[in-house]
Motif scaffolding. Structure first.
Motif, PDB file in Angstrom:
ATOM      1  N   LYS A 894     -17.287  57.425  10.171  1.00 30.87           N
ATOM      2  CA  LYS A 894     -18.051  58.255   9.367  1.00 30.87           C
ATOM      3  C   LYS A 894     -19.443  57.871   9.309  1.00 30.87           C
ATOM      4  N   GLU A 897     -21.016  59.131  12.346  1.00 32.16           N
ATOM      5  CA  GLU A 897     -21.468  60.553  12.345  1.00 32.16           C
ATOM      6  C   GLU A 897     -22.711  60.836  11.708  1.00 32.16           C
ATOM      7  N   GLN A 936     -15.433  62.759  16.101  1.00 28.13           N
ATOM      8  CA  GLN A 936     -14.688  63.770  15.018  1.00 28.13           C
ATOM      9  C   GLN A 936     -13.268  63.713  15.493  1.00 28.13           C
ATOM     10  N   ASP A 940     -10.089  62.208  13.778  1.00 26.62           N
ATOM     11  CA  ASP A 940      -8.972  63.118  13.161  1.00 26.62           C
ATOM     12  C   ASP A 940      -7.535  62.469  13.562  1.00 26.62           C
TER      13      ASP A 940
END
Length: 954
Positions: A894, A897, A936, A940
């Motif tokens: 996170k 990102e 991502q 995921d």
């Protein structure tokens, strides 16, 4: 589907609508129409088969097969039913059932030429050569036509080719085939060229070169007319095999007199000369030198012959041919190798190459011609050679940037050739950084200037000046490799993207862009680039590695799945396609092509790339779905995976990669060597073995406890993996560096350095201890429990270490310069893969502990014992640590990102024109977008794993 012609009987008319529905893809309506028809005409077998085709195409394979078998057991003989069943069985990939169908039809209608020929072709599809031979002869007896007889002969040849025992081929199959053809020759029944070709093929395989020569030079040889110089080429090949050098020499110079540009005969001519010299051959005192005529057996004669060919070209008013001029350079090269003083009689190589450039410098092939002979120049001649070439290039007045540009495309091609030769001589590589930057500026200026000549070009045509752009890109790559500056590679990307905007069909731009994006760790733009190459047929095997090597390792799991499917689709259709090619070759008598098709099929079945893609696809499916969509056990069963079976042909594996697909003008010392190829294949094979063993160990983990012999295979595989990892470590220690445009390195070194392989092995080893625990129970296993608990702790430590290696920014901005760290992405992916394997082990552990804990609690209630077994506490602690570890990993992703999204790439200092800047900016955006997509997808998958971990309770 078979198109129906004019109506022959009422049934054809009734069936017509069903055929139309199937042809148009409307399978449901075809089924309905067939049902309607069957209500009225129960015995209309073809309607039932057409219904089965509709069911097969709507995914109802079992129903379709049952219906088909109902008709097949009746052994139909009507053409409609047989054709429809043939189509159905082919779609079901069951060609062996077609043979049974026509065997029955032939028994019922023994004189049908059509059914016999269908039976022959059905055998051809499944490679039943013995039965093909018999079917061919049976057909010939009914209808004595030559093609049928030779089908039988060719089937004998195929038995010889496919025989495991070479002795059997040479003593039985081929001599029998030879006798069959000789019978037709004696009876003067040979009609077609194909029949002579087949006779030649048999004699050649038997090593009867003298007899083959007699056939070619005799009256039968006159039938060889489909290819130019077919007889001469075959004679030349046989002379070489028989080492009849006088005939070889004489035939070659006769053919060169006819066509002095036919290059294939110059090497034969020169080879034969040196063989004659080595054998001290002299002509007979009387009569012809040999059956082909006079022989040139001294260097002086050959030199004179070549010089005469050149004089002939020089005196022509029309444009001269290249062959004789290249032959002179080739002869100098060979005489120099042999240490013959006559080399000097042919002239100074530098002057001869300048002369060649003067005549052919405006042809794109000039560079490839001269590149072969650059070694004839001494190193101190290199700069002089390039300067002299430069003087021979007509350039206009100097422009604003101080560069003089060519005024037409011929002058452009000459100038481009000089630049290419400079690079091939290593002059570009010898420049310092400033020199290389000046060279890039010059090449770009020439590229932009040359675009004016292609303003009216079609989109599918290349620009005349494209090669300047590609060469400038290569110089950027030199600078990037030397200084490690991402700035250089980003400018290179921008330049290539600009090149592609003017030349959308330039495959070299696309290939280089594809490679550069992969090296930067950005896989997202690669998918479109590869699909725009529109790779055809065998190219999926030869260049597919460029795509499949990087997809998964850069975290683009969806794209990896897609690219594996892309390749697999080709390999799976190859089996079916090759059978069709073989059948067509029989039909049209192209017998010499049949062994080639068989060889192609074998080459593709043994392909390294095929084995890699299959293995990676199955692993990928497990990583993405096992214990998320289905359980690991169900996933393994759905794939038909078996721990014991390994269908990779390790002993005959073939490296079909095209490692020279990139255009390069690098000097010889930078070329890809045979040693590079050998090391690359070794590395690829070991990595494939690791992945294959991992896959099979996961299959055995899924099936643990179901079969008593499982533990033995588990341990055997475990040892196999340990040994393979030791070999892998030795390969990784070599740190082999391949040329940038050569083979990509495998994932082997990062897999070992990240600790991923070691952690996976530890997890799989732990599952064996868990099986021992299942056998012993919780009461009698305190030592084993301690060992398992230590294993749990060790796994957490190892996973933490892999995660720590993921730390760091993938993209960072330093002094307004962008820096990329693609190796971090690869470690992220290894972390995810290892987490999956550790989870499967934990899931198996939970399965083992649940019943053991339940039975222990029953005993404890009776004894009122409250102590919890060590392994149960250890497991709960272990799952808790894994949850913390995943939370930490997701937090890190996170953060990555957020940081990457906030990174303002516009602040990157763009050099040059604003248009150039916009292409560089677009390339950087693609890199950033791709990194975000990768993060991502990794995030995921980890989230899904975290969800399944919550349910892992005992």
């Amino acid at each position: 589907m078979a198109a129906r012609g004019h109506v022959q009987d009422p049934n054809d008319r009734r069936l017509r609508p069903i055929y139309d529905y199937l042809d148009n893809g409307n399978n449901k309506m075809a089924i309905q129409q067939a049902d309607k028809l069957l209500k009225k005409h129960k015995d209309l077998h073809c309607a039932k088969v057409l219904k089965a085709i509709g069911l097969q195409r709507t995914g109802k394979q079992d129903e379709a097969f049952t219906l088909a078998q109902e008709v097949a057991t009746l052994e139909p003989t009507d053409d409609n039913s047989l054709q429809a069943l043939t189509i159905l069985y082919r779609e079901m990939h069951r060609p062996e059932l077609v043979t049974k169908l026509y065997e029955a039809a032939v028994k019922k209608v023994p004189l049908s030429e059509e059914y016999h020929s269908h039976l022959f072709m059905a055998y051809a599809r499944v490679g039943e050569y013995k039965k093909m031979q018999q079917a061919g002869m049976a057909l010939y007896k009914i209808v004595p036509k030559n093609p049928y007889y030779f089908w039988s002969v060719m089937s004998l040849v195929m038995q010889a080719i496919s025989a495991q025992d070479e002795k059997l081929a040479q003593t039985m199959y081929l001599p029998l085939a030879e006798r069959m053809v000789e019978k037709m020759v004696r009876e003067e029944k040979i009609e077609a060229e194909a029949e002579v070709q087949l006779y030649f093929m048999i004699l050649e395989r038997l090593g009867k070169c003298v007899e083959a020569l007699d056939v070619i030079r005799g009256p039968l040889g006159e039938k060889l007319t489909s290819e130019l110089q077919s007889r001469e080429n075959k004679c030349m090949m046989l002379y070489q095999r028989l080492q009849r050098w006088p005939e070889c020499n004489s035939l070659a110079h006769k053919l060169l007199l006819k066509n002095p540009d036919d290059w294939q005969f110059y090497p034969c001519y020169f080879d034969s000369l040196f063989h004659l010299m080595d054998d001290s051959w002299t002509p007979p005192e009387e009569g012809e030198h040999c059956v082909e005529g006079s022989v040139h057996y001294t260097v002086a004669e050959v030199v004179r012959f070549v010089e005469e060919r050149i004089k002939g070209e020089d005196s022509k008013e029309s444009r001269p041919l290249r062959g004789p001029y290249l032959a002179r350079l080739e002869l100098i090269h060979r005489l120099r190798e042999k240490g013959c003083p006559e080399e000097s009689q042919l002239g100074e190589p530098l002057e001869l190459m300048l002369q060649f450039f003067g005549k052919f410098g405006d042809k794109p092939c000039c560079i490839t011609d001269l590149k072969l002979y650059l070694h004839l120049l001494s190193p101190d001649q290199h700069i002089q050679f390039i300067n002299r070439l430069g003087e021979a290039v007509p350039l206009g007045e100097g422009g604003e940037e101080g560069f003089a540009f060519p005024e037409d495309t011929k002058a452009l091609q000459r100038h481009l050739c000089v630049c290419q030769l400079s690079r091939a001589l290593g002059l570009h590589h010898a420049l310092d950084t400033d020199g290389k930057l000046r060279l890039i500026t010059e090449l770009k200026a020439h590229y932009h200037h040359g675009l004016q000549f292609g303003k009216t070009s079609l989109k599918t045509e290349l620009q005349f000046s494209d090669m300047y752009c590609l060469m400038a890109a290569h110089v950027y790559i030199d600078l990037w490799k030397e200084n490690g500056e991402s700035n250089m590679v980003l400018q290179c990307l921008g330049l290539l993207q600009e090149g592609l905007s003017h030349s959308p069909s330039n495959a070299q731009f696309k290939l280089l862009l594809l490679l550069l994006y992969c090296h930067l760790g950005a896989f997202e733009p690669v998918v479109d680039l590869y699909s725009s190459l529109d790779a055809k047929h065998v190219q999926h095997d030869t260049i597919g590695y460029l795509l499949t090597r990087y997809a998964e390792s850069l975290g683009q799991f969806a794209a990896a799945s897609q690219s594996c499917n892309f390749s697999l689709r080709f390999f799976h259709s190859n089996q079916k396609d090759t059978s069709e090619y073989i059948i067509q070759a029989y039909k049209y008598g192209a017998f010499e092509k049949i062994p080639e098709f068989i060889a192609l099929r074998s080459r593709l079945n043994q392909s390294l790339h095929f084995a890699q893609v299959r293995t990676e696809r199955m692993l990928l499916d497990l990583f993405l779905e096992a214990d998320i969509v289905l359980s690991l056990e169900e996933s393994v069963k759905a794939m038909g995976l078996s721990p014991e079976e390994d269908d990779i042909p390790w002993d005959s594996i073939r490296d079909n990669r095209d490692l020279t697909v990139f255009t390069s003008w690098d000097p010889k010392d930078r070329h890809l060597t045979e040693e590079h190829r050998r090391l690359s294949l070794e590395e690829e094979s070991v990595w494939l073995r690791i992945r294959s063993l991992t896959l099979r160990l996961l299959a055995s983990l899924a099936l643990l406890g179901h079969t008593p012999s499982q533990q033995n295979s588990e341990m055997a595989n475990e040892n196999g993996l340990d040994q393979t990892l030791q070999t892998a470590a030795q390969i990784a220690e070599k740190h082999t560096q391949y040329p940038f445009l050569g083979p990509p390195s495998t994932r082997l070194a990062p897999a070992l350095s990240s600790g991923s392989c070691q952690c996976q092995v530890a997890a799989l080893q732990l599952s064996v201890h868990l099986q021992e625990l299942e056998t012993l129970g919780l009461d009698e296993s305190s030592e084993l429990q301690t060992q398992i608990c230590n294993g749990f702790k060790s796994l957490v430590v190892q996973l933490q270490e892999i995660l720590n290696k993921c730390k760091g920014d993938l993209l960072e901005m330093k002094d307004s310069r962008l820096k990329t760290w693609p190796s971090l992405l690869e470690i992220h992916v290894f972390f995810v893969e290892t987490v999956c394997i550790v989870f499967w082990m934990a899931s198996y552990c939970a399965k083992v502990l649940r019943p053991l804990k339940a039975s222990l609690q029953k005993k404890k209630k009776k004894k009122k014992d409250t102590n919890t077994p060590a392994v149960v506490c250890g497991f709960q602690e272990f799952t808790g640590s894994l949850q913390e570890l995943l939370a930490q990993a997701l937090e890190h992703i996170k953060g990555q990102e957020t940081g990457m999204t906030a990174l303002k790439l516009a602040s990157f200092t763009l050099e040059g024109h604003t248009q150039e800047g916009s292409f560089i900016k677009a390339a950087m955006d693609k890199v950033q977008s791709s990194y975000l997509r990768s993060l991502q997808e990794v995030g995921d998958l980890l989230k899904k794993r975290a969800e399944t971990l919550k349910n892992l309770k005992i």
